[in-house]
Design an enzyme around this catalytic site. Structure first.
Site, PDB file in Angstrom:
ATOM      1  N   GLU A  91     -14.609  16.122 -57.190  1.00  0.00           N
ATOM      2  CA  GLU A  91     -15.174  15.294 -58.104  1.00  0.00           C
ATOM      3  C   GLU A  91     -15.861  14.634 -57.113  1.00  0.00           C
ATOM      4  OE1 GLU A  91     -10.725  14.893 -60.369  1.00  0.00           O
ATOM      5  OE2 GLU A  91     -10.791  14.013 -58.324  1.00  0.00           O
ATOM      6  N   CYS A 104     -20.240   8.218 -56.468  1.00  0.00           N
ATOM      7  CA  CYS A 104     -19.386   8.520 -55.286  1.00  0.00           C
ATOM      8  C   CYS A 104     -19.451   9.909 -55.342  1.00  0.00           C
ATOM      9  CB  CYS A 104     -17.453   7.785 -55.372  1.00  0.00           C
ATOM     10  SG  CYS A 104     -16.467   7.380 -54.501  1.00  0.00           S
ATOM     11  N   CYS A 111      -8.652  16.914 -48.174  1.00  0.00           N
ATOM     12  CA  CYS A 111      -8.888  16.018 -47.024  1.00  0.00           C
ATOM     13  C   CYS A 111      -7.885  16.364 -45.737  1.00  0.00           C
ATOM     14  CB  CYS A 111      -8.115  14.228 -47.437  1.00  0.00           C
ATOM     15  SG  CYS A 111      -8.964  13.315 -46.182  1.00  0.00           S
ATOM     16  N   CYS A 115      -3.444   9.736 -46.149  1.00  0.00           N
ATOM     17  CA  CYS A 115      -3.175   8.633 -46.463  1.00  0.00           C
ATOM     18  C   CYS A 115      -2.545   8.174 -46.841  1.00  0.00           C
ATOM     19  CB  CYS A 115      -4.335   7.883 -46.483  1.00  0.00           C
ATOM     20  SG  CYS A 115      -5.993   8.289 -44.769  1.00  0.00           S
ATOM     21  N   CYS A 118      -3.221   7.607 -50.955  1.00  0.00           N
ATOM     22  CA  CYS A 118      -4.500   7.712 -51.342  1.00  0.00           C
ATOM     23  C   CYS A 118      -4.522   9.293 -51.724  1.00  0.00           C
ATOM     24  CB  CYS A 118      -5.287   8.031 -51.106  1.00  0.00           C
ATOM     25  SG  CYS A 118      -6.730   9.125 -50.887  1.00  0.00           S
ATOM     26  N   CYS A 334     -10.324   3.929 -56.420  1.00  0.00           N
ATOM     27  CA  CYS A 334     -10.621   4.935 -54.859  1.00  0.00           C
ATOM     28  C   CYS A 334      -8.848   4.877 -54.561  1.00  0.00           C
ATOM     29  CB  CYS A 334     -10.547   3.205 -54.379  1.00  0.00           C
ATOM     30  SG  CYS A 334     -12.504   3.114 -53.648  1.00  0.00           S
TER      31      CYS A 334
HETATM   32  S1  SF4 Z   1      -8.320   8.146 -47.890  1.00  0.00           S
HETATM   33 FE1  SF4 Z   1      -7.820   9.848 -49.139  1.00  0.00          FE
HETATM   34  S2  SF4 Z   1     -10.028  10.828 -48.814  1.00  0.00           S
HETATM   35 FE2  SF4 Z   1     -10.394   9.004 -47.120  1.00  0.00          FE
HETATM   36  S3  SF4 Z   1      -9.373  10.060 -45.239  1.00  0.00           S
HETATM   37 FE3  SF4 Z   1      -7.394   8.921 -46.394  1.00  0.00          FE
HETATM   38  S4  SF4 Z   1      -6.599  10.892 -47.354  1.00  0.00           S
HETATM   39 FE4  SF4 Z   1      -8.643  11.438 -46.912  1.00  0.00          FE
END
Ligand code: SF4
Length: 358
Positions: A91, A104, A111, A115, A118, A334
């Site tokens: 993306e 971006c 990932c 987190c 996210c 974000c």
């Molecule tokens: S914020 Fe999202 S993309 Fe960034 S390291 Fe954490 S899980 Fe991965």
């Protein structure tokens, strides 16, 4: 695998042309077509001889990723879901502002860091993107927007993935993106973002002359352990040491990203502790409004709370900006990037100006 020109530095492209038995000026011609004129295919390279174009066409991979979908937010933010050759998707988001236009880009498909605020973190890591795939996000967006008279001036490595877990490809991509005879995005216009992969920050700082943004989100280990799980491996003390060692140029500063979550990290006490923790580090603080997504375990802080938090941090003499959510209506903000999840039906009625090429 066919060769990807977009993943080569100018020197590597010159070496390739020499290997092919071509004159070195050929490299400059090809380079210019790919990174200055932003050709989408070899056929456009009109000043190259036909036999040479035929050789290029047979040996190199397409210069652009395939567009799977394209969404435009009511605020002008645009998001593309792009497919790589192996159908893995990445993306890319464009954020227009009055004085600049920022792309971006993603560095990984998915990932591994999970987190919990996210949406990308809910996806498994499919694979690292190659340098060419990272660069092509920039050439694609720049070419697409140039046709509409819109300029791309800045690049942030803040899309899907943790760039420091793909450091080799990211380093190569940054070299290509910064080349002054090509895309020419200068070091002040390029920002690398990390969640705090401390053991790779030193190497990144040596190899990359770019701005650094760090996802902080709390200065209490107990809270950051939850919000940014890599904190369990590299805690706040280790992160601070690595940030202090980052080579800042001139009056440069580290940018700290801090997403405000209702009742989690947004109290006045949290703001005071943040100010205390940042003492001695040249810093700028970006306060981010949380962008909810379906199933997200957090809620955004109120506007009033955000303003109070900002006031406390700014009163301590730190540049503190509230980054308003951009592109939230099309999942481009974000923490909302969800890659393949976009291939499922939309969660809302498409906007009137939402487009899709796929
Ligand atoms: S914020 Fe999202 S993309 Fe960034 S390291 Fe954490 S899980 Fe991965």
């Amino acid at each position: 695998m066919p060769l990807r020109l977009t993943g080569l530095t100018r020197t590597e492209l010159t070496d390739l042309m020499v290997q092919w038995g071509e004159k070195p000026y050929r490299a400059q011609q090809v380079w210019s077509w790919v990174f200055v004129k932003l050709a989408s295919s070899v056929e456009e390279m009109s000043d190259l001889s036909k036999p040479f174009r035929a050789r290029l066409a047979s040996e190199i991979a397409p210069l652009r990723p395939e567009v799977v979908s394209h969404r435009v937010s009511a605020d002008g933010t645009e998001k593309w879901l792009l497919a790589c050759e192996d159908r893995i998707t990445m993306e890319t988001v464009f954020i227009p502002e009055t004085s600049r236009g920022t792309v971006c880009v993603s560095s990984q498909a998915g990932c591994s860091l999970a987190c919990p605020f996210c949406r990308t973190g809910t996806l498994p890591l499919r694979r690292n993107l190659t340098a060419a795939e990272i660069v092509e996000q920039v050439t694609f967006v720049r070419a697409t927007l140039a046709n509409r008279g819109i300029r791309v001036t800045n690049v942030v490595l803040m899309g899907m993935g943790e760039p420091l877990y793909n450091l080799e490809a990211v380093t190569q991509a940054v070299r290509i993106i910064m080349d002054g005879n090509g895309l020419a995005i200068g070091c002040r216009k390029l920002t690398l973002s990390t969640s705090g992969v401390v053991n790779r920050m030193e190497e990144a700082g040596k190899n990359l002359n770019v701005n650094l943004a760090i996802s902080l989100h709390s200065v209490r280990d107990t809270v950051r352990d939850q919000l940014v799980p890599i904190n369990r491996k590299f805690n706040l003390a280790a992160l601070k040491r690595a940030a202090l060692a980052w080579p800042l140029r001139g009056r440069g500063r580290i940018t700290w990203e801090y997403v405000l979550l209702d009742g989690i990290n947004d109290s006045e006490q949290d703001a005071l502790e943040l100010v205390h923790w940042l003492k001695g580090i040249p810093s700028k603080v970006n306060l981010l409004a949380f962008n909810p997504w379906p199933g997200a375990p957090y809620s955004p802080s109120s506007r009033e709370t955000m303003l109070r938090f900002q006031e406390i941090v700014a009163n301590a003499g730190l540049v503190t900006i509230i980054r308003d959510s951009r592109g939230g209506d099309v999942g481009a903000a974000c923490g909302q990037l969800a890659g393949d999840a976009d291939l499922t039906p939309p969660l809302h009625e498409p906007l009137a100006h939402e487009e899709s090429s796929g």
